[in-house]
Design an enzyme around this catalytic site. Sequence first.
Site, PDB file in Angstrom:
ATOM      1  N   CYS A 112       0.819  -1.229   0.000  1.00  0.00           N
ATOM      2  CA  CYS A 112       0.000   0.000   0.000  1.00  0.00           C
ATOM      3  C   CYS A 112       0.846   1.269   0.000  1.00  0.00           C
ATOM      4  O   CYS A 112       0.329   2.359  -0.254  1.00  0.00           O
ATOM      5  CB  CYS A 112      -0.944  -0.001   1.190  1.00  0.00           C
ATOM      6  SG  CYS A 112      -1.982  -1.464   1.261  1.00  0.00           S
ATOM      7  N   HIS A 250      -3.411   7.050   2.542  1.00  0.00           N
ATOM      8  CA  HIS A 250      -3.835   5.734   2.044  1.00  0.00           C
ATOM      9  C   HIS A 250      -5.170   5.403   2.706  1.00  0.00           C
ATOM     10  O   HIS A 250      -5.349   5.612   3.906  1.00  0.00           O
ATOM     11  CB  HIS A 250      -2.773   4.693   2.398  1.00  0.00           C
ATOM     12  CG  HIS A 250      -3.237   3.298   2.172  1.00  0.00           C
ATOM     13  ND1 HIS A 250      -3.848   2.911   0.997  1.00  0.00           N
ATOM     14  CD2 HIS A 250      -3.226   2.196   2.981  1.00  0.00           C
ATOM     15  CE1 HIS A 250      -4.178   1.628   1.086  1.00  0.00           C
ATOM     16  NE2 HIS A 250      -3.815   1.182   2.274  1.00  0.00           N
ATOM     17  N   ASN A 280     -10.257  -0.406   0.387  1.00  0.00           N
ATOM     18  CA  ASN A 280      -8.798  -0.280   0.348  1.00  0.00           C
ATOM     19  C   ASN A 280      -8.279  -0.833  -0.984  1.00  0.00           C
ATOM     20  O   ASN A 280      -8.342  -2.038  -1.220  1.00  0.00           O
ATOM     21  CB  ASN A 280      -8.212  -1.059   1.538  1.00  0.00           C
ATOM     22  CG  ASN A 280      -6.688  -0.996   1.604  1.00  0.00           C
ATOM     23  OD1 ASN A 280      -6.035  -0.595   0.645  1.00  0.00           O
ATOM     24  ND2 ASN A 280      -6.136  -1.407   2.729  1.00  0.00           N
TER      25      ASN A 280
HETATM   26  C1  LIG Z   1      -9.660  -5.182  10.420  1.00  0.00           C
HETATM   27  C2  LIG Z   1     -10.297  -4.149  11.333  1.00  0.00           C
HETATM   28  C3  LIG Z   1     -11.348  -3.370  10.550  1.00  0.00           C
HETATM   29  C4  LIG Z   1     -10.989  -4.881  12.458  1.00  0.00           C
HETATM   30  O1  LIG Z   1     -11.650  -3.945  13.282  1.00  0.00           O
HETATM   31  P1  LIG Z   1     -11.703  -4.138  14.863  1.00  0.00           P
HETATM   32  O2  LIG Z   1     -12.606  -3.097  15.400  1.00  0.00           O
HETATM   33  O3  LIG Z   1     -10.287  -4.159  15.334  1.00  0.00           O
HETATM   34  O4  LIG Z   1     -12.391  -5.514  14.992  1.00  0.00           O
HETATM   35  P2  LIG Z   1     -11.806  -6.862  15.657  1.00  0.00           P
HETATM   36  O5  LIG Z   1     -10.754  -7.456  14.764  1.00  0.00           O
HETATM   37  O6  LIG Z   1     -11.426  -6.526  17.072  1.00  0.00           O
HETATM   38  O7  LIG Z   1     -13.069  -7.760  15.640  1.00  0.00           O
HETATM   39  C5  LIG Z   1     -14.166  -7.488  16.461  1.00  0.00           C
HETATM   40  C6  LIG Z   1     -15.210  -8.560  16.257  1.00  0.00           C
HETATM   41  O8  LIG Z   1     -15.805  -8.400  14.967  1.00  0.00           O
HETATM   42  C7  LIG Z   1     -15.764  -9.620  14.261  1.00  0.00           C
HETATM   43  N1  LIG Z   1     -15.651  -9.331  12.843  1.00  0.00           N
HETATM   44  C8  LIG Z   1     -14.525  -9.258  12.082  1.00  0.00           C
HETATM   45  N2  LIG Z   1     -14.850  -8.980  10.831  1.00  0.00           N
HETATM   46  C9  LIG Z   1     -16.190  -8.851  10.786  1.00  0.00           C
HETATM   47  C10 LIG Z   1     -17.113  -8.552   9.771  1.00  0.00           C
HETATM   48  N3  LIG Z   1     -16.731  -8.314   8.514  1.00  0.00           N
HETATM   49  N4  LIG Z   1     -18.424  -8.497  10.088  1.00  0.00           N
HETATM   50  C11 LIG Z   1     -18.854  -8.717  11.319  1.00  0.00           C
HETATM   51  N5  LIG Z   1     -18.021  -9.024  12.348  1.00  0.00           N
HETATM   52  C12 LIG Z   1     -16.709  -9.077  12.062  1.00  0.00           C
HETATM   53  C13 LIG Z   1     -14.597 -10.381  14.818  1.00  0.00           C
HETATM   54  O9  LIG Z   1     -14.751 -11.748  14.610  1.00  0.00           O
HETATM   55  C14 LIG Z   1     -14.655  -9.987  16.277  1.00  0.00           C
HETATM   56  O10 LIG Z   1     -15.601 -10.790  16.895  1.00  0.00           O
HETATM   57  P3  LIG Z   1     -15.349 -11.361  18.389  1.00  0.00           P
HETATM   58  O11 LIG Z   1     -15.221 -10.135  19.247  1.00  0.00           O
HETATM   59  O12 LIG Z   1     -16.570 -12.186  18.647  1.00  0.00           O
HETATM   60  O13 LIG Z   1     -14.075 -12.123  18.283  1.00  0.00           O
HETATM   61  C15 LIG Z   1      -9.234  -3.192  11.905  1.00  0.00           C
HETATM   62  O14 LIG Z   1      -8.409  -3.886  12.815  1.00  0.00           O
HETATM   63  C16 LIG Z   1      -8.390  -2.572  10.852  1.00  0.00           C
HETATM   64  O15 LIG Z   1      -8.865  -1.795  10.037  1.00  0.00           O
HETATM   65  N6  LIG Z   1      -7.072  -2.828  10.889  1.00  0.00           N
HETATM   66  C17 LIG Z   1      -6.171  -2.271   9.904  1.00  0.00           C
HETATM   67  C18 LIG Z   1      -6.300  -3.061   8.640  1.00  0.00           C
HETATM   68  C19 LIG Z   1      -5.605  -2.418   7.512  1.00  0.00           C
HETATM   69  O16 LIG Z   1      -5.518  -1.248   7.422  1.00  0.00           O
HETATM   70  N7  LIG Z   1      -5.134  -3.277   6.604  1.00  0.00           N
HETATM   71  C20 LIG Z   1      -4.535  -2.849   5.402  1.00  0.00           C
HETATM   72  C21 LIG Z   1      -3.225  -2.243   5.635  1.00  0.00           C
HETATM   73  S1  LIG Z   1      -2.757  -1.372   4.256  1.00  0.00           S
END
Ligand SMILES: CC(C)(COP(=O)(O)OP(=O)(O)OC[C@H]1O[C@@H](n2cnc3c(N)ncnc32)[C@H](O)[C@@H]1OP(=O)(O)O)[C@@H](O)C(=O)NCCC(=O)NCCS
Length: 326
Positions: A112, A250, A280
Amino acid sequence: MNNVVIAGVGKYIPSKIVTNNMLSQIVETSDEWIVSRTGIKQRHITTNENTSDIASKAALNAIHDSNIDVCDIDLIIVATCTPDMYTPATACIVQKNIGAKNAFAFDLGAACSGFIYGINVAKSIMVSNDIKKALVIGAETLSKSIDWNDRSTCVLFGDGAGAVVLSLSENEGILDVICKSKGIKWENLTIGAKDLTNPYIDEKIRMNPYLNMNGSEIFKFATVEIVSLIKQILKDNNLSLEDIAYIIPHQANERIIQFAAKKLEIPVDKFYINIDEYGNTSAASIPIAISEMSEKNLLKKGDKLIAVGFGAGLTSGACLIKWQNN
Ligand SMILES: CC(C)(COP(=O)(O)OP(=O)(O)OC[C@H]1O[C@@H](n2cnc3c(N)ncnc32)[C@H](O)[C@@H]1OP(=O)(O)O)[C@@H](O)C(=O)NCCC(=O)NCCS
């Protein structure tokens, strides 16, 4: 001439839209969860195009915007983590597609952050080799590397391409670029090589061919990097946030951008945000944003802009731009 300016911008977005509600028919998720956790409402997905196809269309739009002849292009860099093939470089396929017969072409892999890295590499090559015109393209078809059964990743990504024409110039344009890598954290975001084997293979080295991510680690990395890179590039150039017309981050998660705005004590609308529409798009997200801002006439000649990115590697980077393209 020691300066490089952006002389044209273009983008290409695949026409098929996949909404959050459509995804909720494939995995257990909801529009409410995706919008509240990421800001994403939809993404565009390729159906009959490869990365080189969408890269070529963005490139032609940027060439048209710059009013140059395609044969004037000396260098093509495609920043991508979803190339058509291991070899040849997607950039060489783009060269053929657009007819840039005088260019040399290669791909750049910094995920990215790839577009920022590409600007840095292109500027260095242009200035040191007296190369007049270059294309830097960010293009991705991440939809093909995603596990569509994994709700934690399949909701985040989309396909698209953005491109800029860079021109050697007496005017100031690309004022500064910072590139950083933290290889020690590489395991936090991977797309493994697909089905490569030999008769003697040790199964242990086989990789997960799908995008695999430690979301919370990336989130922490991104929020720290985005803030520190903006501060560093301002400091290195004796500028303050008031001197900057827009920050173009980004587009990975709207909450990362909101966090950065809060930390920097600036309104979030100083950041250009279009993640709701595209998700993204990795290396393509910054050039798509720049192109869209140009189409909307948001950019005025002389504006100073900061583009800032982060991603797999883990890589990160920032670029200070003086806008000259009107
Ligand atoms: C991936 C991301 C959106 C997850 O958000 P979060 O608020 O941290 O969510 P979590 O990973 O803590 O998950 C919370 C809950 O939602 C659930 N969950 C994950 N994806 C889900 C979805 N698409 N729909 C519904 N629930 C979902 C998980 O299973 C978890 O459930 P649990 O609490 O029962 O285990 C976030 O961590 C993120 O954006 N990270 C950066 C990713 C990124 O930028 N990647 C590219 C880099 S260039």
